[in-house]
Write a protein that holds these residues in place. Sequence first.
Motif, PDB file in Angstrom:
ATOM      1  N   TRP A 154       0.573   9.213  -6.619  1.00  0.00           N
ATOM      2  CA  TRP A 154       1.262  10.499  -6.660  1.00  0.00           C
ATOM      3  C   TRP A 154       1.941  10.727  -8.006  1.00  0.00           C
ATOM      4  CZ3 TRP A 154       6.695  10.922  -7.014  1.00  0.00           C
ATOM      5  CH2 TRP A 154       7.169  12.244  -6.964  1.00  0.00           C
ATOM      6  N   MET A 155       2.621   9.721  -8.504  1.00  0.00           N
ATOM      7  CA  MET A 155       3.330   9.869  -9.778  1.00  0.00           C
ATOM      8  C   MET A 155       2.369  10.037 -10.946  1.00  0.00           C
ATOM      9  SD  MET A 155       6.129  10.093 -11.470  1.00  0.00           S
ATOM     10  CE  MET A 155       7.433   9.591 -10.340  1.00  0.00           C
ATOM     11  N   LEU A 156       1.286   9.263 -10.976  1.00  0.00           N
ATOM     12  CA  LEU A 156       0.333   9.369 -12.071  1.00  0.00           C
ATOM     13  C   LEU A 156      -0.359  10.731 -12.080  1.00  0.00           C
ATOM     14  CD1 LEU A 156      -1.356   5.825 -12.034  1.00  0.00           C
ATOM     15  CD2 LEU A 156       0.470   6.655 -13.518  1.00  0.00           C
ATOM     16  N   VAL A 157      -0.705  11.230 -10.902  1.00  0.00           N
ATOM     17  CA  VAL A 157      -1.349  12.553 -10.833  1.00  0.00           C
ATOM     18  C   VAL A 157      -0.368  13.649 -11.216  1.00  0.00           C
ATOM     19  CG1 VAL A 157      -2.423  14.230  -9.276  1.00  0.00           C
ATOM     20  CG2 VAL A 157      -3.043  11.814  -9.124  1.00  0.00           C
ATOM     21  N   ALA A 158       0.870  13.556 -10.748  1.00  0.00           N
ATOM     22  CA  ALA A 158       1.870  14.593 -11.023  1.00  0.00           C
ATOM     23  C   ALA A 158       2.211  14.672 -12.501  1.00  0.00           C
ATOM     24  CB  ALA A 158       3.134  14.329 -10.197  1.00  0.00           C
ATOM     25  N   THR A 159       2.226  13.530 -13.178  1.00  0.00           N
ATOM     26  CA  THR A 159       2.584  13.504 -14.599  1.00  0.00           C
ATOM     27  C   THR A 159       1.376  13.491 -15.523  1.00  0.00           C
ATOM     28  OG1 THR A 159       2.729  11.071 -14.547  1.00  0.00           O
ATOM     29  CG2 THR A 159       4.758  12.323 -14.122  1.00  0.00           C
ATOM     30  N   GLY A 160       0.156  13.459 -14.954  1.00  0.00           N
ATOM     31  CA  GLY A 160      -1.042  13.426 -15.787  1.00  0.00           C
ATOM     32  C   GLY A 160      -1.164  12.159 -16.604  1.00  0.00           C
ATOM     33  N   THR A 161      -0.744  11.054 -16.037  1.00  0.00           N
ATOM     34  CA  THR A 161      -0.744   9.768 -16.740  1.00  0.00           C
ATOM     35  C   THR A 161      -1.967   8.954 -16.330  1.00  0.00           C
ATOM     36  OG1 THR A 161       1.669   9.786 -16.711  1.00  0.00           O
ATOM     37  CG2 THR A 161       0.601   7.693 -17.238  1.00  0.00           C
ATOM     38  N   ALA A 162      -2.588   8.311 -17.297  1.00  0.00           N
ATOM     39  CA  ALA A 162      -3.756   7.469 -17.018  1.00  0.00           C
ATOM     40  C   ALA A 162      -3.307   6.074 -16.594  1.00  0.00           C
ATOM     41  CB  ALA A 162      -4.649   7.375 -18.251  1.00  0.00           C
ATOM     42  N   PHE A 163      -4.118   5.447 -15.749  1.00  0.00           N
ATOM     43  CA  PHE A 163      -3.826   4.080 -15.322  1.00  0.00           C
ATOM     44  C   PHE A 163      -4.382   3.123 -16.374  1.00  0.00           C
ATOM     45  CE2 PHE A 163      -4.333   0.184 -12.834  1.00  0.00           C
ATOM     46  CZ  PHE A 163      -3.125   0.142 -12.175  1.00  0.00           C
ATOM     47  N   ASP A 164      -3.588   2.882 -17.413  1.00  0.00           N
ATOM     48  CA  ASP A 164      -4.028   2.037 -18.517  1.00  0.00           C
ATOM     49  C   ASP A 164      -3.452   0.633 -18.360  1.00  0.00           C
ATOM     50  OD1 ASP A 164      -1.377   2.472 -19.025  1.00  0.00           O
ATOM     51  OD2 ASP A 164      -1.666   3.513 -20.930  1.00  0.00           O
ATOM     52  N   ARG A 165      -3.474  -0.123 -19.465  1.00  0.00           N
ATOM     53  CA  ARG A 165      -3.014  -1.510 -19.391  1.00  0.00           C
ATOM     54  C   ARG A 165      -1.538  -1.605 -19.051  1.00  0.00           C
ATOM     55  NH1 ARG A 165      -5.446  -4.159 -24.793  1.00  0.00           N
ATOM     56  NH2 ARG A 165      -5.451  -2.004 -25.466  1.00  0.00           N
ATOM     57  N   MET A 166      -0.715  -0.720 -19.608  1.00  0.00           N
ATOM     58  CA  MET A 166       0.707  -0.742 -19.284  1.00  0.00           C
ATOM     59  C   MET A 166       0.946  -0.388 -17.823  1.00  0.00           C
ATOM     60  SD  MET A 166       2.870  -1.777 -21.460  1.00  0.00           S
ATOM     61  CE  MET A 166       2.961  -2.263 -23.182  1.00  0.00           C
ATOM     62  N   ALA A 167       0.173   0.553 -17.313  1.00  0.00           N
ATOM     63  CA  ALA A 167       0.303   0.887 -15.892  1.00  0.00           C
ATOM     64  C   ALA A 167      -0.092  -0.304 -15.017  1.00  0.00           C
ATOM     65  CB  ALA A 167      -0.564   2.104 -15.568  1.00  0.00           C
ATOM     66  N   SER A 168      -1.081  -1.071 -15.451  1.00  0.00           N
ATOM     67  CA  SER A 168      -1.474  -2.269 -14.715  1.00  0.00           C
ATOM     68  C   SER A 168      -0.336  -3.283 -14.676  1.00  0.00           C
ATOM     69  CB  SER A 168      -2.716  -2.895 -15.348  1.00  0.00           C
ATOM     70  OG  SER A 168      -3.791  -1.992 -15.379  1.00  0.00           O
ATOM     71  N   VAL A 169       0.334  -3.449 -15.799  1.00  0.00           N
ATOM     72  CA  VAL A 169       1.487  -4.364 -15.836  1.00  0.00           C
ATOM     73  C   VAL A 169       2.577  -3.868 -14.896  1.00  0.00           C
ATOM     74  CG1 VAL A 169       3.292  -5.326 -17.314  1.00  0.00           C
ATOM     75  CG2 VAL A 169       0.958  -5.103 -18.184  1.00  0.00           C
TER      76      VAL A 169
ATOM     77  N   SER B 189       7.956   3.736  -1.400  1.00  0.00           N
ATOM     78  CA  SER B 189       8.089   2.528  -0.583  1.00  0.00           C
ATOM     79  C   SER B 189       9.500   2.375  -0.024  1.00  0.00           C
ATOM     80  CB  SER B 189       7.723   1.292  -1.416  1.00  0.00           C
ATOM     81  OG  SER B 189       8.648   1.106  -2.471  1.00  0.00           O
ATOM     82  N   THR B 190      10.516   2.737  -0.783  1.00  0.00           N
ATOM     83  CA  THR B 190      11.890   2.640  -0.289  1.00  0.00           C
ATOM     84  C   THR B 190      12.117   3.596   0.883  1.00  0.00           C
ATOM     85  OG1 THR B 190      12.667   2.038  -2.500  1.00  0.00           O
ATOM     86  CG2 THR B 190      14.314   2.797  -0.921  1.00  0.00           C
ATOM     87  N   PHE B 191      11.560   4.802   0.751  1.00  0.00           N
ATOM     88  CA  PHE B 191      11.727   5.793   1.825  1.00  0.00           C
ATOM     89  C   PHE B 191      11.034   5.348   3.107  1.00  0.00           C
ATOM     90  CE2 PHE B 191      10.175   9.596   4.055  1.00  0.00           C
ATOM     91  CZ  PHE B 191      11.385  10.208   4.335  1.00  0.00           C
ATOM     92  N   LEU B 192       9.862   4.717   2.970  1.00  0.00           N
ATOM     93  CA  LEU B 192       9.080   4.357   4.151  1.00  0.00           C
ATOM     94  C   LEU B 192       9.365   2.948   4.667  1.00  0.00           C
ATOM     95  CD1 LEU B 192       5.599   5.864   3.175  1.00  0.00           C
ATOM     96  CD2 LEU B 192       7.311   6.834   4.718  1.00  0.00           C
ATOM     97  N   THR B 193      10.031   2.116   3.870  1.00  0.00           N
ATOM     98  CA  THR B 193      10.273   0.732   4.289  1.00  0.00           C
ATOM     99  C   THR B 193      11.059   0.669   5.594  1.00  0.00           C
ATOM    100  OG1 THR B 193      10.165  -0.186   2.058  1.00  0.00           O
ATOM    101  CG2 THR B 193      11.449  -1.408   3.678  1.00  0.00           C
TER     102      THR B 193
ATOM    103  N   PRO C 115       0.808  -1.230   0.000  1.00  0.00           N
ATOM    104  CA  PRO C 115       0.000   0.000   0.000  1.00  0.00           C
ATOM    105  C   PRO C 115       0.833   1.268   0.000  1.00  0.00           C
ATOM    106  CG  PRO C 115      -0.227  -1.185   2.087  1.00  0.00           C
ATOM    107  CD  PRO C 115       0.473  -2.084   1.150  1.00  0.00           C
ATOM    108  N   MET C 116       2.033   1.211   0.603  1.00  0.00           N
ATOM    109  CA  MET C 116       2.910   2.383   0.543  1.00  0.00           C
ATOM    110  C   MET C 116       3.351   2.650  -0.889  1.00  0.00           C
ATOM    111  SD  MET C 116       5.287   2.157   3.953  1.00  0.00           S
ATOM    112  CE  MET C 116       5.977   0.551   3.512  1.00  0.00           C
ATOM    113  N   ALA C 117       3.630   1.595  -1.624  1.00  0.00           N
ATOM    114  CA  ALA C 117       3.967   1.760  -3.039  1.00  0.00           C
ATOM    115  C   ALA C 117       2.775   2.308  -3.810  1.00  0.00           C
ATOM    116  CB  ALA C 117       4.413   0.424  -3.619  1.00  0.00           C
ATOM    117  N   GLY C 118       1.559   1.896  -3.408  1.00  0.00           N
ATOM    118  CA  GLY C 118       0.370   2.419  -4.070  1.00  0.00           C
ATOM    119  C   GLY C 118       0.249   3.922  -3.926  1.00  0.00           C
ATOM    120  N   ILE C 119       0.662   4.456  -2.760  1.00  0.00           N
ATOM    121  CA  ILE C 119       0.652   5.912  -2.568  1.00  0.00           C
ATOM    122  C   ILE C 119       1.586   6.582  -3.571  1.00  0.00           C
ATOM    123  CG2 ILE C 119       1.215   7.764  -0.944  1.00  0.00           C
ATOM    124  CD1 ILE C 119       0.450   5.842   1.316  1.00  0.00           C
ATOM    125  N   GLY C 120       2.750   5.993  -3.762  1.00  0.00           N
ATOM    126  CA  GLY C 120       3.694   6.552  -4.725  1.00  0.00           C
ATOM    127  C   GLY C 120       3.190   6.470  -6.152  1.00  0.00           C
ATOM    128  N   VAL C 121       2.488   5.380  -6.470  1.00  0.00           N
ATOM    129  CA  VAL C 121       1.932   5.223  -7.815  1.00  0.00           C
ATOM    130  C   VAL C 121       0.914   6.323  -8.100  1.00  0.00           C
ATOM    131  CG1 VAL C 121       0.498   3.750  -9.278  1.00  0.00           C
ATOM    132  CG2 VAL C 121       2.359   2.750  -7.946  1.00  0.00           C
TER     133      VAL C 121
END
Length: 407
Positions: free
Chosen positions: A266-281, A366-370, A258-264
């Motif tokens: 954050w990154m998608l919102v900051a870069t305006g990227t959609a969670f598409d099939r490649m993002a799922s992979v 996740s690395t920062f919070l691990t 879930p910590m990695a999910g927070i980073g995901v």
Amino acid sequence: DVMRDVSERLEMPPGLSMRYSYQSRGSEDSTRSFYLYLYGDDTETLYQMSEEIARRLESIPELVAIDMDLEENVQELNIQLDREQAQKLGISTRDISNGISAVMRGSTVGRFYTEEGQEINIEARLREEDRESLDELSRISFLSEGGKEVPLESISSLDFRDSTYSIRRDDRKTSMRIKAMMDTDDLRATNAKIEALMEGFEMPRGYRWDRGSSSLRIDKEGKEVNFALAMIFIFVLFLMGILFESFIMPLAVIATVPMAGIGVVWMLVATGTAFDRMASVGAMILIGIVVNNGIVLIDLAQRLMKEGLARNEALMEASRRRFRPIWITSLTTIFGMIPMAIGGSKLMDMSYSPLGRVIIGGLMVSTFLTLIVVPLFYAMLDDLRNWFKSTVRGMMAPGRKVLEEVN
């Protein structure tokens, strides 16, 4: 981009409309293609509904070049016969149909044989100037039972109307298709807008709409992604349970997901990227990567505890020793993903950049919070396990005492 630019810059004169012709790469249900199907019994009603739906879809900026089957139609001559009047005059519909076909298309009236023995059909029809307009056609006459010539206009009405090249039918219903191109990477958000728009559109009884096979494909892909993520989570948890010889303590390592999910996010919102099939992979790969840091940390802490260190001291010492290796391995992965995250490489019209951005964002957080969260969760779970053991022992103690007295 070309279609959007042309539609914005080209001003159409009154009475003219513009439509686009394009072909998707691959199948009809390409990633960027949008299709909406209407089903019902009456074709005219479907035409009216499709025009209104297309007008509403124009309010969604992500949809470009909205097209309807109606706009692909051809003009055909419609002759509405007054059957009662024709019956009174003794003129049948077959006579009218054959007569119009003969004068417009022509009919064979004989054959001519050349001196060489070649056979040539002789066809007769109206002159071109006599079949250029409805006025000329309406003056075609037919013989009544009384031998009187009756013009076509006196027993029918003539006009031009739209006619489709073909009629689509599905499950014994006539269907009409609306198509467009989706000028966005966030297909899920655009589909949500379309669903919301269509929910407010009232359809007559017996009529319905759907997205055709593209909707089924999107739903199937979503279910497959969710199933794959769940299976990855279960297998990772099962593997760590074998490694740590416990299915409770690996939950501390799973906290990195879930910590990695927070980073995901954050990154998608900051870069305006959609969670598409490649993002799922990328999310699937990320689950297997982020747990590695927690595994090496907890594994060292347990070995130090076996050597005699107290739990909190072992966790602190493991965090100190693993700080450098964890950050080095994470940074090498992050920097290795940067070219993919900022590049424009694609596979079948799908960019690789969402995959790289998901992994980078998840690893950074996740690395920062691990080194902070994983030891904390491990200590909490260990305290909970010890409390549960002591509670169970306390509950079983009176029973043991009674047995000893009986013996």
